[in-house]
Write a protein that holds these residues in place. Structure first.
Motif, PDB file in Angstrom:
ATOM      1  N   ASP A 263       5.968  -3.088  -6.560  1.00 10.00           N
ATOM      2  CA  ASP A 263       4.623  -2.997  -7.118  1.00 10.00           C
ATOM      3  C   ASP A 263       4.752  -2.208  -8.411  1.00 10.00           C
ATOM      4  OD1 ASP A 263       1.956  -2.758  -7.703  1.00 10.00           O
ATOM      5  OD2 ASP A 263       1.369  -1.930  -5.768  1.00 10.00           O
ATOM      6  N   PRO A 264       4.759  -2.863  -9.586  1.00  6.60           N
ATOM      7  CA  PRO A 264       3.990  -4.070  -9.906  1.00  6.60           C
ATOM      8  C   PRO A 264       4.776  -5.368 -10.055  1.00  6.60           C
ATOM      9  CG  PRO A 264       4.458  -2.895 -11.921  1.00  6.60           C
ATOM     10  CD  PRO A 264       5.117  -2.111 -10.801  1.00  6.60           C
TER      11      PRO A 264
ATOM     12  N   THR B 223       5.698  -7.623  -7.956  1.00  6.68           N
ATOM     13  CA  THR B 223       5.188  -8.720  -7.135  1.00  6.68           C
ATOM     14  C   THR B 223       4.137  -9.549  -7.875  1.00  6.68           C
ATOM     15  OG1 THR B 223       5.606  -7.479  -5.124  1.00  6.68           O
ATOM     16  CG2 THR B 223       4.004  -9.251  -4.955  1.00  6.68           C
ATOM     17  N   GLN B 224       3.337  -8.889  -8.689  1.00  4.76           N
ATOM     18  CA  GLN B 224       2.247  -9.587  -9.365  1.00  4.76           C
ATOM     19  C   GLN B 224       2.768 -10.678 -10.305  1.00  4.76           C
ATOM     20  OE1 GLN B 224       2.362  -6.516  -8.224  1.00  4.76           O
ATOM     21  NE2 GLN B 224       0.553  -5.312  -8.753  1.00  4.76           N
TER      22      GLN B 224
ATOM     23  N   THR C 155      -2.066  -9.106  -4.409  1.00  6.33           N
ATOM     24  CA  THR C 155      -1.296 -10.280  -4.833  1.00  6.33           C
ATOM     25  C   THR C 155      -0.839 -11.095  -3.632  1.00  6.33           C
ATOM     26  OG1 THR C 155      -0.486  -8.902  -6.642  1.00  6.33           O
ATOM     27  CG2 THR C 155       0.564 -11.045  -6.345  1.00  6.33           C
TER      28      THR C 155
ATOM     29  N   GLY D 246      -2.993  -1.903  -2.040  1.00 10.10           N
ATOM     30  CA  GLY D 246      -2.755  -1.776  -3.478  1.00 10.10           C
ATOM     31  C   GLY D 246      -2.708  -3.110  -4.181  1.00 10.10           C
ATOM     32  N   GLY D 247      -2.218  -3.077  -5.423  1.00 15.57           N
ATOM     33  CA  GLY D 247      -2.118  -4.299  -6.213  1.00 15.57           C
ATOM     34  C   GLY D 247      -1.140  -5.296  -5.626  1.00 15.57           C
ATOM     35  N   ARG D 248      -0.053  -4.784  -5.052  1.00 17.44           N
ATOM     36  CA  ARG D 248       0.926  -5.669  -4.399  1.00 17.44           C
ATOM     37  C   ARG D 248       0.261  -6.433  -3.263  1.00 17.44           C
ATOM     38  NH1 ARG D 248       5.084  -1.922  -2.554  1.00 17.44           N
ATOM     39  NH2 ARG D 248       3.268  -1.018  -1.563  1.00 17.44           N
ATOM     40  N   GLU D 249      -0.527  -5.725  -2.460  1.00 20.13           N
ATOM     41  CA  GLU D 249      -1.165  -6.378  -1.310  1.00 20.13           C
ATOM     42  C   GLU D 249      -2.254  -7.354  -1.755  1.00 20.13           C
ATOM     43  OE1 GLU D 249       1.273  -3.301  -0.203  1.00 20.13           O
ATOM     44  OE2 GLU D 249      -0.564  -2.933  -1.345  1.00 20.13           O
TER      45      GLU D 249
ATOM     46  N   GLY E 212       3.190  -4.431   3.449  1.00 19.54           N
ATOM     47  CA  GLY E 212       3.321  -4.209   2.016  1.00 19.54           C
ATOM     48  C   GLY E 212       4.068  -2.933   1.667  1.00 19.54           C
TER      49      GLY E 212
ATOM     50  N   ASP F  48      10.365  -3.827 -14.416  1.00 18.48           N
ATOM     51  CA  ASP F  48       9.309  -2.836 -14.248  1.00 18.48           C
ATOM     52  C   ASP F  48       9.323  -1.878 -15.440  1.00 18.48           C
ATOM     53  OD1 ASP F  48       7.358  -1.183 -13.198  1.00 18.48           O
ATOM     54  OD2 ASP F  48       8.640  -0.309 -11.658  1.00 18.48           O
TER      55      ASP F  48
ATOM     56  N   ALA G 192      -6.077  -2.476  -7.381  1.00 17.00           N
ATOM     57  CA  ALA G 192      -5.227  -1.537  -6.632  1.00 17.00           C
ATOM     58  C   ALA G 192      -6.077  -0.370  -6.150  1.00 17.00           C
ATOM     59  CB  ALA G 192      -4.065  -1.083  -7.515  1.00 17.00           C
TER      60      ALA G 192
END
Length: 425
Positions: free
Chosen positions: A290-291, A293-294, A14, A9-12, A69, A212, A365
């Motif tokens: 997530d989100p 982390t970004q 990042t 995903g987006g976390r990973e 993640g 968040d 993501a």
């Protein structure tokens, strides 16, 4: 070093983006990854045999550190299995991961250790839960006990919604086994924030504060999602509040787990509600948000890899992270219909226009490559992140960038970061 990141995903994306900047790292693998991650790492398929095949892969490729993640592998015990095989892996073990894996355990733990949280009752019978709702004044927060991808929490202003939610979770199995038991708790009124720390079980290293935005629509309306955007720093958690959270919540949690025979290593993420200048725990997560982390990692000036390795090896006290002073903000571009049913395979245009823009980063993501094009493959598709000297400037910058990217039925919130502006006026 060779690094394996688990997740797609987006976390990973990042994490991979930040790890790729480390002078210590020569090769990154990611399982399963996504279209954006594939530009920075070698993506590998999710093995049919699960953890055993991943362990074999790490041994064969001499992977020096695995970073987990998402929550599901942690709850399922991947850290225990890798550690038993002599492999270094960043994340909480199975015993510690129950803090996220079971809302009931988490609430009972908080009560045992006098850590501030909303009053609650747990239920394994839909009839008993419904009877409780009928006998109490709302609003109510109904939570599935197990993992539900961030969607297993429903704020119910009306009794009818609370009763329908109990039925859908417990009898209609909306979230499968995760909703067989539920928590019903007091609905706290205040402002939410995300307080995330790294720990090796003894030293606690707070990361930059963040906030968040869970509900799908502007003004925090509509059902909860995995997160529609975030920003850092979050003024509501800064200054004396940060120390208050450490003293009243984070430190008692780590020491309370230790007293119960659980050494917590990895990421502890406290989802908080600030009520009358006092922090209350809404939930715990045992992984990077997530989100969140970004925006957090785009502000981290230090190398991330030594920090993660220190958490595993127990020498986190030797490190002190350095942060960029700018504000960072992320807006999620979601598929139409998310968090409900949505279509996949929509072609994404405009990514190339952002590739060269200063302090604009696109974290992918729910994406994949199809016939040479980047297309949607999930509910939360992209996270567009902007860095700027102030949050208002970052907000202006990120929404200018958002307008340059398109796919059919794209949806995003237009008010990410607005809650912070009252602190900055």
């Amino acid at each position: 070093m060779k690094i394996l990141v688990i997740g797609g995903g987006g976390r990973e994306h990042t994490l991979v983006w930040k790890i790729a900047q480390s002078s210590l790292v020569e090769k990154i693998f990611c399982c399963p990854g996504n279209a954006g991650i594939s530009e920075l790492a070698e993506c590998i398929a999710v093995p049919a045999g699960g953890f055993q095949e991943l362990k074999d892969f790490c041994l064969q490729k001499t992977v020096d550190l695995t970073i987990v993640g998402p929550e599901q592998p942690l709850v399922d015990g991947i850290v225990d299995q890798f550690t038993a095989a002599g492999l270094k892996i960043f994340g909480s073990n199975k015993a510690a991961s129950i803090l996220e894996g079971s809302k009931i355990f988490a609430k009972q733990f908080l009560a045992r250790h006098n850590i501030p949280t909303a009053s609650f009752r747990s239920f394994s019978s839909a009839a008993s839960a419904a009877e409780y709702v009928k006998s109490t004044a709302g609003p109510w927060v109904v939570k599935a006990d197990g993992l539900a991808a961030g969607k297993g929490v429903v704020i119910c202003q009306e009794q009818s919604l609370a009763l329908d939610t109990i039925t859908s979770m417990m009898e209609q199995e909306q979230f499968g086994l995760a909703g067989k038991s539920i928590v019903i708790e007091e609905c706290l009124q205040g402002e939410e924030g995300s307080f995330i720390v790294l720990t090796d079980g003894e030293t606690i290293m707070p990361l930059a504060s963040s906030q968040d935005h869970k509900p799908v629509f502007d003004g925090d309306q509509g059902p909860n999602t995995g997160g529609m955007g975030a920003y850092s720093p979050a003024p509501v958690l800064e200054g004396p509040m940060s120390q208050k959270i450490m003293t009243k919540i984070i430190q008692p949690t780590i020491s309370g787990l230790a007293a119960e025979g659980i050494k917590f290593k990895g990421v502890l993420y406290a989802g908080l509600m600030i009520v009358d200048n006092e922090p209350f725990v809404l939930e715990f997560n045992v992984r990077f948000g997530d989100p969140e982390t970004q925006p957090i990692l785009t502000r981290l000036k230090s190398d991330l890899v030594p920090l993660l390795l220190a958490s595993v090896e127990g020498n986190l006290a030797d490190f002190s992270p350095e942060w960029r002073p700018e504000s960072s903000i992320l807006v999620v571009l979601a598929a139409g219909g998310y968090p409900g049913k949505y279509e996949k395979g929509k072609v994404i245009s405009g990514l190339e226009t952002l590739a060269t823009e200063k302090d604009i980063i696109v974290f992918q993501a729910g994406t994949k490559i199809s016939d040479g094009a980047t297309v949607t493959s999930g509910g939360r598709v992209l996270g567009i992140t902007a860095l700027a000297e102030t949050l208002p400037l970052a907000r202006e910058k990120v929404y200018q960038a958002v307008e340059k990217v398109h796919f059919d039925q794209v949806h995003y919130r237009t008010d990410i970061g607005m809650k912070a502006l009252k602190y900055l006026e």
